[in-house]
Design an enzyme around this catalytic site. Structure first.
Site, PDB file in Angstrom:
ATOM      1  N   LYS A   1      -8.433   2.818 -40.963  1.00  0.00           N
ATOM      2  CA  LYS A   1      -7.853   1.743 -40.145  1.00  0.00           C
ATOM      3  C   LYS A   1      -8.949   0.836 -39.633  1.00  0.00           C
ATOM      4  CE  LYS A   1      -6.341   2.690 -35.892  1.00  0.00           C
ATOM      5  NZ  LYS A   1      -5.466   3.277 -34.882  1.00  0.00           N
TER       6      LYS A   1
ATOM      7  N   GLU B   1       0.838  -1.206   0.000  1.00  0.00           N
ATOM      8  CA  GLU B   1       0.000   0.000   0.000  1.00  0.00           C
ATOM      9  C   GLU B   1       0.872   1.254   0.000  1.00  0.00           C
ATOM     10  OE1 GLU B   1      -2.700  -0.091   3.295  1.00  0.00           O
ATOM     11  OE2 GLU B   1      -3.864  -1.743   2.450  1.00  0.00           O
TER      12      GLU B   1
END
Ligand code: R5P
Length: 304
Positions: free
Chosen positions: A192, A39
């Site tokens: 694309k 953490e």
């Protein structure tokens, strides 16, 4: 200028240091340690009371860690009663997930915007969004910085006489059109295809416009896997482009991007320093322009 502090997360300290230098300050002291379980435990070691506080962090890989760091630093700073707190984000991770591409997927860019707001940032400075509409995901003011003037200046210095600006996909037409306008060059568009069932897989297959004998200047927001660029380069070469230059604001270079680009027919790849590119990814064709002056200028605008 008003009394202010500039803090940096861990994602891009070299850029943060450049910005601090341009503003004539040192980076604020913050201890970014972790507990044994992983953490994060940020500890702000400056008096932020009544100050305008900026936190600079690229939300690049590992983006989830950097987002959490940004969020916890925000909470820590807020608890010291600053006048206001501004997020400076050279690269906004998750910005390509700006719509629900398939039913069942999140609109992740919107979630990130909300994350920054609940972390109590009151304004955001962001460099080259994938899509300008993301600004609308925020309910706080956004200063969106375009990198096009940087690229235009650099390309002008290269004295390209036979250039054509290329958008590698339909979504990038506005960006390419603006660059073409700045350089007074024509523009072509590539169509694309993206396979949604295979993440990060693309195939360029059609060029709308003429590139024969020209220097093709591809402009994109990011290079991630390098798939878009390598497919575009192949198609442009086949269509007769004499030289290919690539400009992209954010050099992510994920997966085998470097391997793919190394084997491609690209003369020069121009990126900016919004994301740190490790030494082993520094291709010989790579040129990096700094966004530090643009960020320092945006911060100066808020402080004036
Ligand atoms: C797509 O819409 C973006 O503008 C980029 O072209 C794309 O995300 C680049 O990703 P990759 O390098 O993986 O093809």
């Amino acid at each position: 200028m008003k009394d202010f502090l500039l803090f940096s997360g861990v994602s891009n300290r070299p850029l943060a240091e450049k910005v601090a230098k341009l503003l004539g300050v040192s980076l604020g002291k913050v201890d970014l340690t972790r507990f044994a379980d992983g953490e994060l435990r940020p500890w702000i070691q400056e008096d932020v009371r009544d100050k305008t506080v900026f936190v600079i962090e690229s939300l690049s890989f590992p983006m989830d860690e950097h987002i959490m760091e940004m969020s916890l630093m925000g909470d820590a700073i807020r608890r010291g009663a600053p006048k206001t707190m501004i997020a400076v984000i050279p690269y906004l991770g998750y910005s390509r997930q700006d719509k629900q591409h398939r039913v069942g997927e999140p609109v992740s860019a919107r979630v990130i915007a909300k994350f920054l707001e609940v972390s109590r940032y009151r304004e955001v400075i962001i460099v080259e969004l994938h899509n300008e509409a993301i600004v609308g995901f925020f309910q706080i003011p956004v200063i969106h910085i375009s990198t096009l003037p940087l690229f235009a200046e650099h390309l002008r210095s290269m004295k390209i006489s036979d250039g054509v600006v290329v958008s590698p996909d339909v979504g990038g037409v506005k960006r390419a059109r603006n660059l073409a306008y700045m350089l007074d060059l024509p523009m072509v568009v590539m169509e694309k295809k993206r396979f949604l069932d295979r993440s990060d897989t693309t195939e360029s297959f059609q060029i709308i416009g003429d590139v024969t004998g020209k220097t093709a200047i591809i402009i994109d927001d990011v290079i991630s896997t390098g798939g878009t660029i390598t497919h575009s380069v192949r198609s442009l070469s086949e269509a007769g482009a004499s030289k290919i230059i690539v400009c992209a604001a954010h050099g992510i270079f994920a997966a085998d991007a470097i391997g793919q680009l190394r084997g491609s027919n690209v003369e020069k790849i121009i990126i900016t320093d919004t994301i740190v590119v490790s030494r082993e990814k520094q291709l010989p064709q790579l040129a990096t322009l700094s966004v530090a002056p643009l960020l320092a200028n945006a911060i100066g605008t808020i402080l004036r």
